[in-house]
Design a protein around this motif. Structure first.
Motif, mmCIF file in Angstrom:
data_model
loop_
_atom_site.group_PDB
_atom_site.id
_atom_site.type_symbol
_atom_site.label_atom_id
_atom_site.label_comp_id
_atom_site.label_asym_id
_atom_site.label_seq_id
_atom_site.Cartn_x
_atom_site.Cartn_y
_atom_site.Cartn_z
ATOM 1 N N THR A 30 3.737 -8.158 -13.491
ATOM 2 C CA THR A 30 3.331 -9.256 -12.622
ATOM 3 C C THR A 30 2.911 -8.729 -11.261
ATOM 4 O OG1 THR A 30 4.011 -11.458 -11.841
ATOM 5 C CG2 THR A 30 5.610 -9.703 -11.606
ATOM 6 N N TYR A 31 2.187 -9.568 -10.536
ATOM 7 C CA TYR A 31 1.845 -9.320 -9.126
ATOM 8 C C TYR A 31 2.626 -10.313 -8.259
ATOM 9 C CZ TYR A 31 -2.322 -6.971 -11.031
ATOM 10 O OH TYR A 31 -3.183 -6.165 -11.731
ATOM 11 N N LEU A 47 17.159 -4.969 -5.213
ATOM 12 C CA LEU A 47 18.028 -4.747 -6.361
ATOM 13 C C LEU A 47 17.298 -4.000 -7.477
ATOM 14 C CD1 LEU A 47 19.847 -8.205 -6.518
ATOM 15 C CD2 LEU A 47 20.268 -6.225 -5.031
ATOM 16 N N PRO A 48 18.002 -3.143 -8.189
ATOM 17 C CA PRO A 48 17.354 -2.359 -9.238
ATOM 18 C C PRO A 48 17.018 -3.206 -10.458
ATOM 19 C CG PRO A 48 19.714 -1.950 -9.246
ATOM 20 C CD PRO A 48 19.433 -2.804 -8.047
ATOM 21 N N GLY A 49 15.955 -2.791 -11.121
ATOM 22 C CA GLY A 49 15.535 -3.443 -12.354
ATOM 23 C C GLY A 49 14.744 -2.467 -13.192
ATOM 24 N N LEU A 50 13.931 -2.975 -14.107
ATOM 25 C CA LEU A 50 13.181 -2.108 -15.012
ATOM 26 C C LEU A 50 11.705 -2.025 -14.655
ATOM 27 C CD1 LEU A 50 14.676 -2.652 -18.552
ATOM 28 C CD2 LEU A 50 15.231 -0.953 -16.828
ATOM 29 N N ASN A 51 11.375 -2.277 -13.389
ATOM 30 C CA ASN A 51 10.001 -2.123 -12.923
ATOM 31 C C ASN A 51 9.912 -1.029 -11.881
ATOM 32 O OD1 ASN A 51 9.938 -5.463 -13.452
ATOM 33 N ND2 ASN A 51 8.149 -4.317 -14.144
ATOM 34 N N ALA A 52 8.860 -0.223 -11.971
ATOM 35 C CA ALA A 52 8.450 0.604 -10.846
ATOM 36 C C ALA A 52 7.548 -0.273 -9.982
ATOM 37 C CB ALA A 52 7.688 1.830 -11.336
ATOM 38 N N VAL A 53 7.566 -0.079 -8.671
ATOM 39 C CA VAL A 53 6.816 -0.977 -7.791
ATOM 40 C C VAL A 53 5.812 -0.198 -6.951
ATOM 41 C CG1 VAL A 53 8.713 -2.627 -7.668
ATOM 42 C CG2 VAL A 53 8.508 -0.879 -5.901
ATOM 43 N N MET A 54 4.719 -0.872 -6.649
ATOM 44 C CA MET A 54 3.757 -0.385 -5.661
ATOM 45 C C MET A 54 3.533 -1.522 -4.669
ATOM 46 S SD MET A 54 -0.130 1.117 -6.133
ATOM 47 C CE MET A 54 -0.872 -0.426 -6.729
ATOM 48 N N ILE A 55 3.660 -1.236 -3.387
ATOM 49 C CA ILE A 55 3.545 -2.262 -2.353
ATOM 50 C C ILE A 55 2.543 -1.818 -1.298
ATOM 51 C CG2 ILE A 55 4.779 -3.458 -0.489
ATOM 52 C CD1 ILE A 55 7.265 -3.436 -2.234
ATOM 53 N N THR A 76 1.411 -0.765 9.301
ATOM 54 C CA THR A 76 0.424 -1.752 8.885
ATOM 55 C C THR A 76 -0.719 -1.053 8.163
ATOM 56 O OG1 THR A 76 0.973 -3.086 10.815
ATOM 57 C CG2 THR A 76 -1.115 -3.567 9.700
ATOM 58 N N GLY A 77 -1.098 -1.598 7.019
ATOM 59 C CA GLY A 77 -2.187 -0.988 6.267
ATOM 60 C C GLY A 77 -1.787 0.249 5.501
ATOM 61 N N CYS A 78 -0.509 0.426 5.277
ATOM 62 C CA CYS A 78 -0.022 1.547 4.460
ATOM 63 C C CYS A 78 0.577 1.004 3.163
ATOM 64 C CB CYS A 78 1.038 2.347 5.208
ATOM 65 S SG CYS A 78 0.408 3.303 6.606
ATOM 66 N N GLY A 79 0.668 1.862 2.178
ATOM 67 C CA GLY A 79 1.271 1.466 0.927
ATOM 68 C C GLY A 79 2.284 2.494 0.475
ATOM 69 N N PHE A 80 3.178 2.066 -0.434
ATOM 70 C CA PHE A 80 4.171 2.981 -0.977
ATOM 71 C C PHE A 80 4.498 2.567 -2.401
ATOM 72 C CE2 PHE A 80 6.592 -0.448 0.971
ATOM 73 C CZ PHE A 80 7.615 -0.700 0.068
ATOM 74 N N ALA A 81 5.162 3.458 -3.111
ATOM 75 C CA ALA A 81 5.568 3.176 -4.480
ATOM 76 C C ALA A 81 6.955 3.739 -4.710
ATOM 77 C CB ALA A 81 4.581 3.769 -5.481
ATOM 78 N N MET A 103 4.308 -4.993 -9.940
ATOM 79 C CA MET A 103 5.485 -4.687 -10.745
ATOM 80 C C MET A 103 5.012 -3.970 -12.008
ATOM 81 S SD MET A 103 7.853 -5.967 -8.824
ATOM 82 C CE MET A 103 9.341 -6.211 -9.784
ATOM 83 N N PHE A 104 4.996 -2.632 -11.940
ATOM 84 C CA PHE A 104 4.581 -1.819 -13.074
ATOM 85 C C PHE A 104 5.695 -1.742 -14.114
ATOM 86 C CE2 PHE A 104 1.649 0.349 -10.033
ATOM 87 C CZ PHE A 104 0.482 0.321 -10.793
ATOM 88 N N THR A 105 5.318 -1.690 -15.381
ATOM 89 C CA THR A 105 6.267 -1.214 -16.377
ATOM 90 C C THR A 105 6.443 0.289 -16.139
ATOM 91 O OG1 THR A 105 4.592 -0.607 -18.018
ATOM 92 C CG2 THR A 105 5.378 -2.899 -18.041
ATOM 93 N N PRO A 106 7.546 0.888 -16.592
ATOM 94 C CA PRO A 106 7.669 2.339 -16.428
ATOM 95 C C PRO A 106 6.499 3.094 -17.054
ATOM 96 C CG PRO A 106 9.786 1.403 -17.029
ATOM 97 C CD PRO A 106 8.777 0.302 -17.160
ATOM 98 N N GLN A 107 6.010 2.624 -18.213
ATOM 99 C CA GLN A 107 4.902 3.293 -18.870
ATOM 100 C C GLN A 107 3.605 3.116 -18.073
ATOM 101 O OE1 GLN A 107 7.114 1.127 -20.727
ATOM 102 N NE2 GLN A 107 8.266 3.027 -20.898
ATOM 103 N N GLY A 108 3.444 1.949 -17.435
ATOM 104 C CA GLY A 108 2.277 1.733 -16.588
ATOM 105 C C GLY A 108 2.286 2.652 -15.375
ATOM 106 N N ALA A 109 3.462 2.796 -14.761
ATOM 107 C CA ALA A 109 3.574 3.695 -13.608
ATOM 108 C C ALA A 109 3.342 5.142 -14.025
ATOM 109 C CB ALA A 109 4.947 3.542 -12.966
ATOM 110 N N ARG A 110 3.823 5.510 -15.218
ATOM 111 C CA ARG A 110 3.618 6.868 -15.724
ATOM 112 C C ARG A 110 2.135 7.174 -15.852
ATOM 113 N NH1 ARG A 110 2.887 11.404 -16.523
ATOM 114 N NH2 ARG A 110 3.728 12.779 -18.146
ATOM 115 N N ARG A 111 1.361 6.225 -16.360
ATOM 116 C CA ARG A 111 -0.074 6.440 -16.526
ATOM 117 C C ARG A 111 -0.832 6.318 -15.215
ATOM 118 N NH1 ARG A 111 -2.626 3.239 -21.415
ATOM 119 N NH2 ARG A 111 -4.358 4.551 -20.708
ATOM 120 N N PHE A 112 -0.395 5.415 -14.339
ATOM 121 C CA PHE A 112 -1.119 5.206 -13.075
ATOM 122 C C PHE A 112 -0.911 6.377 -12.115
ATOM 123 C CE2 PHE A 112 -1.618 3.386 -8.793
ATOM 124 C CZ PHE A 112 -2.881 2.823 -8.912
ATOM 125 N N PHE A 113 0.330 6.825 -11.962
ATOM 126 C CA PHE A 113 0.617 7.892 -11.002
ATOM 127 C C PHE A 113 0.553 9.291 -11.622
ATOM 128 C CE2 PHE A 113 2.885 4.197 -9.147
ATOM 129 C CZ PHE A 113 2.146 4.098 -7.981
#
Length: 292
Positions: A30-31, A47-55, A76-81, A103-113
């Motif tokens: 989700t976004y 709080l921890p969960g099963l998503n990797a995040v990019m903000i 301002t204008g910076c991002g992190f994951a 909200m990346f799935t772990p597999q999505g974050a693995r492929r994206f990063f």
């Protein structure tokens, strides 16, 4: 798109939630877009969960203290994951913030990063370090140019799909196996035998642990514990919706804990507070837990 708006003595905020384009199924869950003004709280436990995040931070500067204890200023204008974590992180603001969260799935974050997920576990990194300055800037400038949340979400769809497609395939078989095993654990709220699960995957328990470090970031047993915790939160939320006071022993046993003492220890470690304090602090639409 679902939008939640709140206005009270604790502040004003708007939260927008939207699913990704179907072509990103399995990569992004989700976004979330958020715009907060003059909130009475400036510190949150994430709080921890099963998503990797990019903000991407589109508002005032904020500070993140990741689970490992590193302090990351985000201008301002910076991002992190951040990858998955086994305890809460901390975010601090001046009372106002605005931005977009993927909200990346772990597999999505693995492929994206294109990094082993264990390299992101319990850590937060700036996007310029993970993607390179040019790619991070293109992503952020596209969001800054958008006029509304729907346009931001469409830009994220296009940017994530293009970035994944532009890179060589990583270990897709390993990703698929880890993803399948993760879904089995999630479908059972963490109540699963890891040895039996390894047998279902067709590998040893040791090899399953290697797969999870690479493609999820946490061990199967730790993931099962997080799912038990998240199930407990769902049960608490359901009780509040039904206006029924949460009975902690019932919640603990229904979520799969041995007893209430086990539940209390896990809850404090993962949230930084007691179940009662959690109930008093949580707010509608807030992804994190306001604590100060």
């Amino acid at each position: 798109m679902q939008v939640i708006r709140h206005n009270s003595e604790r502040g004003q905020w708007e939260m927008a939630f939207a699913p990704p384009h179907p072509r990103l199924a399995g990569l992004v869950d989700t976004y979330i877009a958020y715009d907060e003004r003059n909130t009475a709280f400036t510190r949150r436990h994430e709080l921890p969960g099963l998503n990797a995040v990019m903000i991407v931070n589109l508002g005032d500067p904020i500070t993140i203290v990741d689970t490992a204890g590193f302090v990351i200023p985000v201008g301002t204008g910076c991002g992190f994951a951040a990858g998955l974590s086994d305890a809460y992180a901390i975010s601090e603001s001046g009372g106002s913030q605005r931005g977009l969260q993927v909200m990346f799935t772990p597999q999505g974050a693995r492929r994206f990063f294109r990094l082993p997920m264990q390299d992101l576990t319990n850590r937060v990194f700036l996007l310029s370090d993970l993607l390179g300055p040019a790619a991070a800037l293109r992503l952020i400038e596209g969001l800054q140019a958008a006029n509304d949340w729907e346009t931001c979400f469409a830009w994220l769809d296009a940017a994530i799909a293009a970035h994944v497609a532009s890179r060589e395939a990583v270990d897709l078989a390993g990703i698929r196996n880890a993803g399948w095993a993760l879904r089995q654990i999630a479908g059972r709220h963490g109540d699963v035998s890891i040895a039996a699960l390894a047998g279902e995957v067709g590998c040893s328990r040791k090899h399953l642990a290697v797969l999870f470090r690479e493609h999820v970031g946490l061990s199967p047993g730790t993931v099962a514990g997080l799912l038990r915790f998240r199930h407990a939160l769902e049960l608490i939320d359901e009780a509040q919706i039904d206006a029924v006071p949460a009975k902690w022993t019932d919640v603990a046993l229904a979520a799969g804990y041995y007893d209430q003492a086990h539940f209390n220890r896990d809850f404090r470690r993962l949230t930084g507070c007691t179940p009662g304090d959690y109930l008093a602090a949580r707010l509608q639409g807030q992804v994190g837990l306001p604590v100060g």
